[in-house]
Design an enzyme around this catalytic site. Structure first.
Site, PDB file in Angstrom:
ATOM      1  N   LEU A  37       0.809  -1.223   0.000  1.00  0.00           N
ATOM      2  CA  LEU A  37       0.000   0.000   0.000  1.00  0.00           C
ATOM      3  C   LEU A  37       0.845   1.278   0.000  1.00  0.00           C
ATOM      4  O   LEU A  37       0.608   2.197  -0.792  1.00  0.00           O
ATOM      5  CB  LEU A  37      -0.935  -0.026   1.223  1.00  0.00           C
ATOM      6  CG  LEU A  37      -1.653   1.256   1.606  1.00  0.00           C
ATOM      7  CD1 LEU A  37      -2.507   1.789   0.477  1.00  0.00           C
ATOM      8  CD2 LEU A  37      -2.535   1.014   2.835  1.00  0.00           C
ATOM      9  N   ALA A  68      -3.650  -8.133   4.922  1.00  0.00           N
ATOM     10  CA  ALA A  68      -4.363  -7.413   5.979  1.00  0.00           C
ATOM     11  C   ALA A  68      -5.852  -7.738   5.906  1.00  0.00           C
ATOM     12  O   ALA A  68      -6.461  -7.690   4.840  1.00  0.00           O
ATOM     13  CB  ALA A  68      -4.140  -5.913   5.834  1.00  0.00           C
ATOM     14  N   GLY A  70      -8.329  -6.728   8.675  1.00  0.00           N
ATOM     15  CA  GLY A  70      -9.199  -5.822   9.430  1.00  0.00           C
ATOM     16  C   GLY A  70      -9.720  -4.642   8.641  1.00  0.00           C
ATOM     17  O   GLY A  70     -10.889  -4.603   8.231  1.00  0.00           O
ATOM     18  N   GLU A 137     -12.455  -2.686  16.566  1.00  0.00           N
ATOM     19  CA  GLU A 137     -11.331  -3.558  16.933  1.00  0.00           C
ATOM     20  C   GLU A 137     -10.784  -3.124  18.283  1.00  0.00           C
ATOM     21  O   GLU A 137     -11.198  -2.098  18.838  1.00  0.00           O
ATOM     22  CB  GLU A 137     -10.246  -3.512  15.845  1.00  0.00           C
ATOM     23  CG  GLU A 137     -10.691  -4.207  14.558  1.00  0.00           C
ATOM     24  CD  GLU A 137      -9.672  -4.151  13.434  1.00  0.00           C
ATOM     25  OE1 GLU A 137      -8.546  -3.678  13.648  1.00  0.00           O
ATOM     26  OE2 GLU A 137     -10.022  -4.582  12.321  1.00  0.00           O
ATOM     27  N   HIS A 259       0.077 -10.330  17.549  1.00  0.00           N
ATOM     28  CA  HIS A 259      -1.374 -10.363  17.391  1.00  0.00           C
ATOM     29  C   HIS A 259      -1.895 -11.490  18.267  1.00  0.00           C
ATOM     30  O   HIS A 259      -1.356 -12.598  18.252  1.00  0.00           O
ATOM     31  CB  HIS A 259      -1.743 -10.604  15.929  1.00  0.00           C
ATOM     32  CG  HIS A 259      -3.170 -10.281  15.618  1.00  0.00           C
ATOM     33  ND1 HIS A 259      -4.215 -11.018  16.118  1.00  0.00           N
ATOM     34  CD2 HIS A 259      -3.721  -9.284  14.883  1.00  0.00           C
ATOM     35  CE1 HIS A 259      -5.360 -10.490  15.694  1.00  0.00           C
ATOM     36  NE2 HIS A 259      -5.080  -9.439  14.948  1.00  0.00           N
ATOM     37  N   ARG A 305      -3.987  -4.764  22.069  1.00  0.00           N
ATOM     38  CA  ARG A 305      -3.351  -6.046  21.750  1.00  0.00           C
ATOM     39  C   ARG A 305      -2.281  -6.489  22.725  1.00  0.00           C
ATOM     40  O   ARG A 305      -2.094  -7.684  22.947  1.00  0.00           O
ATOM     41  CB  ARG A 305      -2.704  -5.955  20.373  1.00  0.00           C
ATOM     42  CG  ARG A 305      -3.711  -6.131  19.328  1.00  0.00           C
ATOM     43  CD  ARG A 305      -3.091  -6.247  17.992  1.00  0.00           C
ATOM     44  NE  ARG A 305      -4.199  -6.046  17.072  1.00  0.00           N
ATOM     45  CZ  ARG A 305      -4.080  -5.704  15.822  1.00  0.00           C
ATOM     46  NH1 ARG A 305      -2.887  -5.523  15.313  1.00  0.00           N
ATOM     47  NH2 ARG A 305      -5.130  -5.546  15.078  1.00  0.00           N
ATOM     48  N   HIS A 366       3.325  -9.919  14.650  1.00  0.00           N
ATOM     49  CA  HIS A 366       2.387  -9.361  13.666  1.00  0.00           C
ATOM     50  C   HIS A 366       2.862  -8.058  13.043  1.00  0.00           C
ATOM     51  O   HIS A 366       2.728  -7.857  11.849  1.00  0.00           O
ATOM     52  CB  HIS A 366       1.049  -9.144  14.371  1.00  0.00           C
ATOM     53  CG  HIS A 366      -0.048  -8.627  13.498  1.00  0.00           C
ATOM     54  ND1 HIS A 366      -0.518  -9.325  12.405  1.00  0.00           N
ATOM     55  CD2 HIS A 366      -0.793  -7.484  13.557  1.00  0.00           C
ATOM     56  CE1 HIS A 366      -1.501  -8.641  11.831  1.00  0.00           C
ATOM     57  NE2 HIS A 366      -1.677  -7.516  12.493  1.00  0.00           N
ATOM     58  N   ARG A 401       0.704  -0.246  18.711  1.00  0.00           N
ATOM     59  CA  ARG A 401      -0.135   0.296  17.633  1.00  0.00           C
ATOM     60  C   ARG A 401      -1.608   0.001  17.880  1.00  0.00           C
ATOM     61  O   ARG A 401      -1.994  -1.123  18.204  1.00  0.00           O
ATOM     62  CB  ARG A 401       0.277  -0.339  16.311  1.00  0.00           C
ATOM     63  CG  ARG A 401      -0.577   0.065  15.131  1.00  0.00           C
ATOM     64  CD  ARG A 401      -0.080  -0.605  13.874  1.00  0.00           C
ATOM     65  NE  ARG A 401      -0.237  -2.041  13.958  1.00  0.00           N
ATOM     66  CZ  ARG A 401      -1.241  -2.723  13.422  1.00  0.00           C
ATOM     67  NH1 ARG A 401      -2.186  -2.088  12.765  1.00  0.00           N
ATOM     68  NH2 ARG A 401      -1.298  -4.024  13.534  1.00  0.00           N
ATOM     69  N   SER A 406      -2.429   1.178  10.876  1.00  0.00           N
ATOM     70  CA  SER A 406      -1.247   1.021  10.014  1.00  0.00           C
ATOM     71  C   SER A 406      -1.566   1.261   8.545  1.00  0.00           C
ATOM     72  O   SER A 406      -0.778   1.893   7.834  1.00  0.00           O
ATOM     73  CB  SER A 406      -0.636  -0.367  10.194  1.00  0.00           C
ATOM     74  OG  SER A 406      -1.652  -1.329  10.238  1.00  0.00           O
TER      75      SER A 406
HETATM   76  C1  SIN Z   1      -6.694  -7.730  12.166  1.00  0.00           C
HETATM   77  O1  SIN Z   1      -7.501  -7.860  11.251  1.00  0.00           O
HETATM   78  O2  SIN Z   1      -6.867  -8.191  13.290  1.00  0.00           O
HETATM   79  C2  SIN Z   1      -5.423  -6.976  11.901  1.00  0.00           C
HETATM   80  C3  SIN Z   1      -5.678  -5.542  11.849  1.00  0.00           C
HETATM   81  C4  SIN Z   1      -4.420  -4.786  12.191  1.00  0.00           C
HETATM   82  O3  SIN Z   1      -3.380  -5.394  12.420  1.00  0.00           O
HETATM   83  O4  SIN Z   1      -4.492  -3.569  12.298  1.00  0.00           O
END
Ligand code: SIN
Length: 553
Positions: A37, A68, A70, A137, A259, A305, A366, A401, A406
């Site tokens: 990206l 990715a 999320g 999240e 993660h 996290r 992660h 983070r 990200s």
């Molecule tokens: C996830 O989908 O859990 C990862 C998202 C992220 O690392 O920001």
């Protein structure tokens, strides 16, 4: 005049060759290393004022972005505010975020998301009235994650590659090309500035000398430094290693994010179970069914996290179990299939129907919150060298983070660097030395690479993982010094391969993580040590390493 680095060698996969030839020298305005990206965003914008050459070491779609799941965080709900997103980012970052960077990224988020939806063509999920569907999240106090089901990164990557392909006159892509080292004027007696890179064509074994006004590192993360990771094989920290070798400052490498939920299954390598599942109500349980997160945080399963990963680690150690489970069985089955089609399908292939059975999960490496230190335009301290995306340390993430910040950072800094780079000017040497293989020969001991590769990843997992101690870090430092000496010796004497380049890079990145972890004598964010379990206000500062300043050579 400073000494010129001794020659390196290449081990071709096809036609043997040992030196660069004039035809192997390419010239461009902007050399981008990496095709995720951040790199593609830069390329599209910068191509409006210069020629762009993208080198990428596997296929164009082999990137962390592509994996990715999320989404992208941004304030798009009228009930949410930028102030709340800023506060969440700062709280999770545990005192080390750079406030100006956080504020800038958060305020640019909605504009970037709209640009990606409307101009780049990313089909973010929307409801019947056309409004973005917003997910939640860990660490977020509001729903603010735009997504494309559970394959957001792949949708973004595809849309960007489609846009890039529309400009073959201005953007050239070289797949299977792996950058070895950056070219700097310091090697020719001038002040330190970057003017290109030596790049290995992995098909022919030829090393190209690519000369550019500016080089943009967009090489992504370094999850492969750990034995267990959610990252693809390409995540070997190449940009961090190359930048450090030419004198760029590298920061906060001790903050490696684990993660909490990687699928635990013997046949599934690195498969992420997105945090979005917990965002929709998933509950972490022990194998006996006990929900344990309420004992660790008021935010329960949606705690940041670092807290969730440490809780799982502690519970696995306490019970002796080799995994915990993520329970989705109380949610509507048709909703699960509609919202998480890819995860559902992959789990089904492995015999797990998440509608009926809790998913076995473990934490895995992660995301690197540290990286090459850049300013608010993506500039490193070495002139004409930029870093964007996960390879960089902008100050957005601090010590931990916030989920889905990200992809946002990659969008914002890809665009900012493209705007800044138009002023890059470089006095490059009149005669650029081509790559020269010297006396190097083909290796008959490839086992050196595989042995050291395995050893680094295992020692990082065991000694520099979720919970650290002084003794474990000292052991890791001792081992990595020996391994790096062995690699150096080997590297100078054999024709290099892609594997050897990656090994050399991952070993340096491991060393930088270990050294940074040793220097931080407190527990903060993602860095947790039993020897200093508390946060120390006197250590509320970044850990910065630069070649020549300390013990990492
Ligand atoms: C996830 O989908 O859990 C990862 C998202 C992220 O690392 O920001």
């Amino acid at each position: 005049m400073p000494s010129i680095e001794p020659p390196r060698a290449t081990a071709p996969t096809a036609t043997p060759t040992s030196t660069s030839t004039p035809e192997s020298t390419l010239e461009t305005d902007y050399l981008v290393i990496g095709s995720g990206l951040a790199g593609l965003t830069f390329a599209l914008s910068a191509s409006e004022h210069g020629r762009v050459l993208i080198v990428t070491k596997r296929a164009p779609s082999d990137s962390n972005t592509n994996w990715a799941q999320g989404g992208v965080a941004g304030v798009l709900d009228p009930a949410d505010t930028p102030e709340k997103h800023i506060a969440d980012t700062l709280r999770v970052g545990d005192g080390l975020c750079h406030r100006d960077i956080v504020e800038g990224c958060v305020r640019e988020a909605s504009g970037q998301i709209l640009r990606f939806a409307d101009d780049i063509g990313v089909p973010f999920d929307r409801d019947d009235s056309g409004r973005f569907e917003l997910g939640r999240e860990g660490g977020h106090t509001a729903r603010r994650i735009v997504h494309v089901k559970d394959t957001t990164g792949a949708a973004i990557q595809t849309a960007l590659l489609n846009r890039v392909a529309e400009h073959p006159d201005r953007i050239q892509m070289l797949p299977d090309h792996m950058a070895i080292d950056l070219l700097t004027t310091a090697k020719y007696g001038g002040p330190n500035a970057v003017f290109g890179a030596y790049v290995l064509d992995q098909h022919t074994g030829l090393v190209r000398t690519i000369v550019a006004r500016a080089v943009v590192l967009a090489t992504g993360g370094a999850g492969k430094v750990y034995l267990y990771t959610t990252n693809p094989d390409v995540a070997t920290g190449d940009g961090i290693a190359m930048a450090y070798r030419v004198g760029a400052r590298v920061g906060n490498m001790e903050f490696f994010q684990f993660h909490p939920t990687c699928l635990y299954h013997p046949l599934a390598k690195s498969f992420l179970i997105s945090e979005a599942l917990r965002g929709e109500g998933g509950i972490l349980r022990l194998r006996d069914g006990t929900a344990f997160m309420p004992r660790y945080s008021d935010m329960k399963d949606l705690a940041p996290r670092d807290i969730v990963a440490r809780a799982i680690d502690a519970e696995m150690k306490r019970t002796g179990d080799d995994h915990v489970v993520l329970d989705m069985t109380h949610l509507r089955p048709d909703f699960l299939v509609e919202r998480f089609p890819m995860i559902h399908q992959r789990c089904l292939e492995l015999g797990i129907d998440m509608r009926k059975t809790p998913i076995p999960v473990v934490p895995a490496a992660h995301y690197s919150c540290g990286g090459v230190v850049v300013d608010d335009r993506g500039r490193t301290n070495v002139p004409n060298l930029y870093a964007v995306g996960e390879v960089s340390m902008t100050g957005l993430h601090g010590a931990c983070r916030l989920a889905s910040n990200s992809l946002l950072e990659a969008m914002v800094f890809g665009a900012r660097a493209a705007d800044d780079v138009r002023t890059a000017r470089v006095e490059r040497p009149a005669n650029v030395m081509p790559w020269y293989a010297g006396e190097a020969t083909s290796s008959d001991e490839a086992v050196v690479v595989s042995q050291n590769w395995d050893e680094i990843r295992r020692l990082m997992w065991n000694y520099v993982g979720i919970v650290r101690t002084n003794r474990r870090l000292a052991r890791a430092k001792h081992r990595i010094d020996l391994i790096r000496n062995e690699i150096r010796d080997y590297y100078w004497n054999v024709l290099v391969t892609g594997d050897l380049i990656e090994l050399r890079n991952i070993a340096l990145v491991a060393d930088l993580i270990i050294e940074s972890a040793i220097r931080r004598r407190e527990s903060r964010g993602l860095h947790y040590t039993l020897d200093y379990p508390e946060k120390d206000p006197l250590q509320q500062h970044d850990t910065i390493l630069a070649r020549g300043d300390g013990p990492v050579a």
